[in-house]
Design an enzyme around this catalytic site. Structure first.
Site, PDB file in Angstrom:
ATOM      1  N   TYR A 148       7.413  43.421 -35.317  1.00 21.12           N
ATOM      2  CA  TYR A 148       7.084  44.427 -36.348  1.00 21.12           C
ATOM      3  C   TYR A 148       5.621  44.833 -36.211  1.00 21.12           C
ATOM      4  O   TYR A 148       4.757  44.373 -36.949  1.00 21.12           O
ATOM      5  CB  TYR A 148       7.375  43.868 -37.734  1.00 21.12           C
ATOM      6  CG  TYR A 148       8.857  43.686 -37.995  1.00 21.12           C
ATOM      7  CD1 TYR A 148       9.672  44.787 -38.209  1.00 21.12           C
ATOM      8  CD2 TYR A 148       9.436  42.432 -38.014  1.00 21.12           C
ATOM      9  CE1 TYR A 148      11.031  44.638 -38.437  1.00 21.12           C
ATOM     10  CE2 TYR A 148      10.798  42.268 -38.242  1.00 21.12           C
ATOM     11  CZ  TYR A 148      11.586  43.379 -38.449  1.00 21.12           C
ATOM     12  OH  TYR A 148      12.932  43.235 -38.676  1.00 21.12           O
ATOM     13  N   TRP A 150       4.834  48.763 -42.458  1.00 23.50           N
ATOM     14  CA  TRP A 150       6.004  49.018 -43.312  1.00 23.50           C
ATOM     15  C   TRP A 150       5.552  49.083 -44.756  1.00 23.50           C
ATOM     16  O   TRP A 150       4.772  48.232 -45.200  1.00 23.50           O
ATOM     17  CB  TRP A 150       7.021  47.885 -43.170  1.00 23.50           C
ATOM     18  CG  TRP A 150       8.000  48.109 -42.069  1.00 23.50           C
ATOM     19  CD1 TRP A 150       9.290  48.546 -42.201  1.00 23.50           C
ATOM     20  CD2 TRP A 150       7.798  47.923 -40.662  1.00 23.50           C
ATOM     21  NE1 TRP A 150       9.887  48.648 -40.970  1.00 23.50           N
ATOM     22  CE2 TRP A 150       8.996  48.277 -40.014  1.00 23.50           C
ATOM     23  CE3 TRP A 150       6.721  47.505 -39.892  1.00 23.50           C
ATOM     24  CZ2 TRP A 150       9.149  48.220 -38.631  1.00 23.50           C
ATOM     25  CZ3 TRP A 150       6.862  47.444 -38.516  1.00 23.50           C
ATOM     26  CH2 TRP A 150       8.064  47.797 -37.903  1.00 23.50           C
ATOM     27  N   ASP A 167       6.222  45.813 -46.939  1.00 20.95           N
ATOM     28  CA  ASP A 167       5.451  44.704 -46.362  1.00 20.95           C
ATOM     29  C   ASP A 167       3.969  44.904 -46.658  1.00 20.95           C
ATOM     30  O   ASP A 167       3.270  43.991 -47.095  1.00 20.95           O
ATOM     31  CB  ASP A 167       5.607  44.659 -44.832  1.00 20.95           C
ATOM     32  CG  ASP A 167       6.955  44.123 -44.390  1.00 20.95           C
ATOM     33  OD1 ASP A 167       7.938  44.886 -44.477  1.00 20.95           O
ATOM     34  OD2 ASP A 167       7.043  42.954 -43.958  1.00 20.95           O
ATOM     35  N   ASP A 191      18.603  45.147 -45.308  1.00 24.84           N
ATOM     36  CA  ASP A 191      19.396  45.963 -44.383  1.00 24.84           C
ATOM     37  C   ASP A 191      20.887  45.645 -44.281  1.00 24.84           C
ATOM     38  O   ASP A 191      21.726  46.504 -44.449  1.00 24.84           O
ATOM     39  CB  ASP A 191      18.815  45.853 -42.966  1.00 24.84           C
ATOM     40  CG  ASP A 191      17.320  46.113 -42.912  1.00 24.84           C
ATOM     41  OD1 ASP A 191      16.717  46.384 -43.963  1.00 24.84           O
ATOM     42  OD2 ASP A 191      16.748  46.042 -41.806  1.00 24.84           O
ATOM     43  N   ARG A 233      20.101  38.329 -36.645  1.00 22.59           N
ATOM     44  CA  ARG A 233      19.762  39.750 -36.843  1.00 22.59           C
ATOM     45  C   ARG A 233      21.022  40.539 -37.223  1.00 22.59           C
ATOM     46  O   ARG A 233      22.139  40.059 -37.034  1.00 22.59           O
ATOM     47  CB  ARG A 233      19.187  40.318 -35.530  1.00 22.59           C
ATOM     48  CG  ARG A 233      17.874  39.716 -35.095  1.00 22.59           C
ATOM     49  CD  ARG A 233      16.706  40.180 -35.908  1.00 22.59           C
ATOM     50  NE  ARG A 233      16.644  41.629 -36.000  1.00 22.59           N
ATOM     51  CZ  ARG A 233      15.828  42.298 -36.825  1.00 22.59           C
ATOM     52  NH1 ARG A 233      15.033  41.650 -37.636  1.00 22.59           N
ATOM     53  NH2 ARG A 233      15.827  43.609 -36.846  1.00 22.59           N
ATOM     54  N   TRP A 241      19.835  39.249 -44.106  1.00 25.68           N
ATOM     55  CA  TRP A 241      19.990  39.339 -45.562  1.00 25.68           C
ATOM     56  C   TRP A 241      21.385  38.915 -46.027  1.00 25.68           C
ATOM     57  O   TRP A 241      21.788  39.231 -47.143  1.00 25.68           O
ATOM     58  CB  TRP A 241      19.674  40.756 -46.042  1.00 25.68           C
ATOM     59  CG  TRP A 241      18.204  41.047 -45.996  1.00 25.68           C
ATOM     60  CD1 TRP A 241      17.508  41.674 -45.010  1.00 25.68           C
ATOM     61  CD2 TRP A 241      17.216  40.705 -46.999  1.00 25.68           C
ATOM     62  NE1 TRP A 241      16.164  41.738 -45.312  1.00 25.68           N
ATOM     63  CE2 TRP A 241      15.955  41.161 -46.525  1.00 25.68           C
ATOM     64  CE3 TRP A 241      17.268  40.049 -48.237  1.00 25.68           C
ATOM     65  CZ2 TRP A 241      14.774  40.991 -47.251  1.00 25.68           C
ATOM     66  CZ3 TRP A 241      16.088  39.891 -48.959  1.00 25.68           C
ATOM     67  CH2 TRP A 241      14.866  40.352 -48.463  1.00 25.68           C
ATOM     68  N   GLU A 268       9.831  34.336 -41.292  1.00 23.61           N
ATOM     69  CA  GLU A 268      10.260  35.545 -42.013  1.00 23.61           C
ATOM     70  C   GLU A 268      11.251  35.180 -43.134  1.00 23.61           C
ATOM     71  O   GLU A 268      11.150  35.681 -44.248  1.00 23.61           O
ATOM     72  CB  GLU A 268      10.913  36.487 -40.991  1.00 23.61           C
ATOM     73  CG  GLU A 268      11.188  37.880 -41.481  1.00 23.61           C
ATOM     74  CD  GLU A 268      11.831  38.748 -40.386  1.00 23.61           C
ATOM     75  OE1 GLU A 268      12.079  38.243 -39.263  1.00 23.61           O
ATOM     76  OE2 GLU A 268      12.099  39.927 -40.659  1.00 23.61           O
TER      77      GLU A 268
HETATM   78  C1  DGY Z   1      14.044  46.588 -39.153  1.00 27.55           C
HETATM   79  O1  DGY Z   1      13.793  47.261 -38.140  1.00 27.55           O
HETATM   80  O2  DGY Z   1      14.500  45.449 -39.107  1.00 27.55           O
HETATM   81  C2  DGY Z   1      13.699  47.121 -40.463  1.00 27.55           C
HETATM   82  O3  DGY Z   1      14.258  46.420 -41.525  1.00 27.55           O
HETATM   83  C3  DGY Z   1      13.920  48.588 -40.604  1.00 27.55           C
HETATM   84  O4  DGY Z   1      12.867  49.015 -41.323  1.00 27.55           O
END
Ligand code: DGY
Length: 458
Positions: free
Chosen positions: A39, A43, A46, A177, A217, A374, A422
């Protein structure tokens, strides 16, 4: 607090390590990215969370974090969920995929959707915790017009029914997500009708699973749908009047809206400090309408608050037991009866009271997955909202304050036992405590929330 000094220092070191310099509007800014491993941009939610942690160690950095974030605001008021760093390519989708440069200033590259609107809450937090009076006034003066424009944009385009609840149009806008909350709506997007070039693009270019275990993921099918939605919105030229009508994903999300409620209160509070009573009333009124609307999302049959699927004229509650059901606590939207039920569910070992609470999905739900993003893991950010939400109800129930303190202590312990991951495996399955961390490590959010929690409990 003394015991925690080493941990606090480590948290500050994580934020320091993730600090990079970018040039925005011709000016160099220091900014803290969520993770160097993947990342590598900025964001919205974040960044807001990070700024709240930063203010406890480096006020200037906290101001800069948010000033550089609002630099990515579109001329129509939208603050996108990603502000891209021009020099980075370690993330998918890349900046150019969104085709949004016509909407931003000075060629800044951004996504075209938003994130849970945590920004005004962060600005208020900084206002309350920064000590340099002059600098914090300058900071608020700088960001206030952007905050108002962002809130007005959201109200205008995301609440066309004027019902007090905003509509999100992409699972990424929820911040959660691949939550099972979205399974039924996403399953209506038939994978067979997603063009092959979109699938090929995902197959060829998706990067998160190159750097990380794919079991933790979102799935490939999720990604096909995520990118399909982006392509659709691009075809609609990012016109949100059309997107809201045509998107195959449109939801009144209770997590997003609980933050929206609190953000309007924060904005009203900031405006009051500048003596702008009239504007403050406007946002206060919005907070009230959202609060009422959230209370009404309670579903008697399922004993929980429910998101509402409003896709293409639908109006259906989504009754999936995730930790989003606790978010109306944060918005001060719960009745006494609802509070009793939520406290009960929070204490059930077969639902949300696990070794490391609060799992993102109830562990007895059939689609709970302890490893996947999630769909099960515990996240410090949502714990933070639940803790703050419980504190908000502290005068209404004798045990609530104690519950908030306990959850704060267990969240701190989860990070101390495992490190700055995370997200975390929520259940005790015999795995060693120090192996419960998941996702990317050295994660800025986790460090920032730990700093806030330690500050709260000192
Ligand atoms: C990701 O790429 O995992 C994000 O949650 C999208 O913003």
């Amino acid at each position: 607090m003394q015991d925690y000094q080493a941990l606090l220092n480590e948290a500050k070191a994580v934020l320091q390590r993730n600090t990079i310099t970018v040039t925005v509007d011709g000016k160099p800014y220091e900014r803290v990215i969520p993770s160097r491993d993947y990342y590598v941009h900025q964001w919205l939610w974040d960044s807001a969370g990070i700024a709240m942690g930063l203010v406890h160690s480096n006020e200037e950095a906290a101001f800069n974090e948010l000033v550089s974030l609002v630099a990515g605001q579109w001329s129509n008021g939208l603050i996108p969920h990603i502000i891209y760093n021009p020099d980075e390519s370690r993330y998918y989708p890349p900046a150019d995929q969104w085709q949004t440069t016509g909407f931003t200033r000075n060629g800044i590259k951004t996504s075209g959707i938003t994130d849970p609107p945590l920004l005004a809450i962060a600005a208020e937090y900084i206002w309350n915790h920064a000590s340099d009076e002059q600098k914090k006034r300058d900071f608020i003066r700088k960001v206030l017009p952007s905050l108002m424009a962002y809130h007005d944009h959201l109200k205008r385009y995301r609440d066309p029914e004027d019902c007090g609840l905003l509509t999100i149009v992409h699972p990424w806008e929820s911040g959660t997500d691949d939550s099972p909350r979205w399974d039924s709506i996403l399953s209506r997007i038939d994978l067979n009708m997603i063009p092959t070039n979109i699938k090929a693009d995902v197959d060829r270019n998706r990067k998160d699973i190159r750097y990380h275990d794919s079991q933790e993921r979102p799935t490939e099918d999720d990604y096909y749908r995520y990118i399909y939605l982006i392509e659709l919105f691009k075809d609609l030229s990012w016109d949100y009047t059309k997107i809201i009508r045509e998107s195959p994903f449109a939801v009144k999300d209770i997590l997003f809206n609980s933050i929206w409620e609190r953000a309007n209160e924060a904005l009203a509070g900031l405006l009051l400090t500048y003596g702008n009573q009239e504007e403050a009333n406007k946002y206060q009124q919005r907070a009230e309408e959202t609060r009422k609307a959230l209370t009404n999302t309670w579903d008697e049959a399922y004993n929980q608050y429910c998101d509402i699927d409003v896709t293409q004229g639908n109006h259906r509650p989504i009754a999936v037991p995730t930790n989003a059901m606790f978010m109306p606590l944060y918005a001060g939207a719960v009745t006494d009866q609802q509070l009793d039920i939520l406290l009960h569910r929070l204490s059930q070992a077969d639902e949300f009271c696990t070794a490391y609470p609060v799992p993102s999905t109830a562990i007895n739900y059939r689609y709970f997955d302890k490893d996947r993003y999630w769909r099960g893991p515990t996240w410090p950010i949502t714990n933070f909202f639940i803790i703050e939400g419980l504190k908000r109800c502290r005068t209404r129930h004798k045990n609530v304050d104690q519950r908030a303190k306990l959850l704060a202590a267990r969240t701190i312990q989860m990070i101390r036992d495992n490190g700055f991951w995370e997200y975390f495996d929520p259940i005790d399955d015999g795995t060693k405590a120090n192996e419960k961390g998941m996702g990317f490590n050295s994660f800025s959010w986790t460090a920032a929330i730990l700093i806030q929690l330690l500050n709260m409990t000192k």
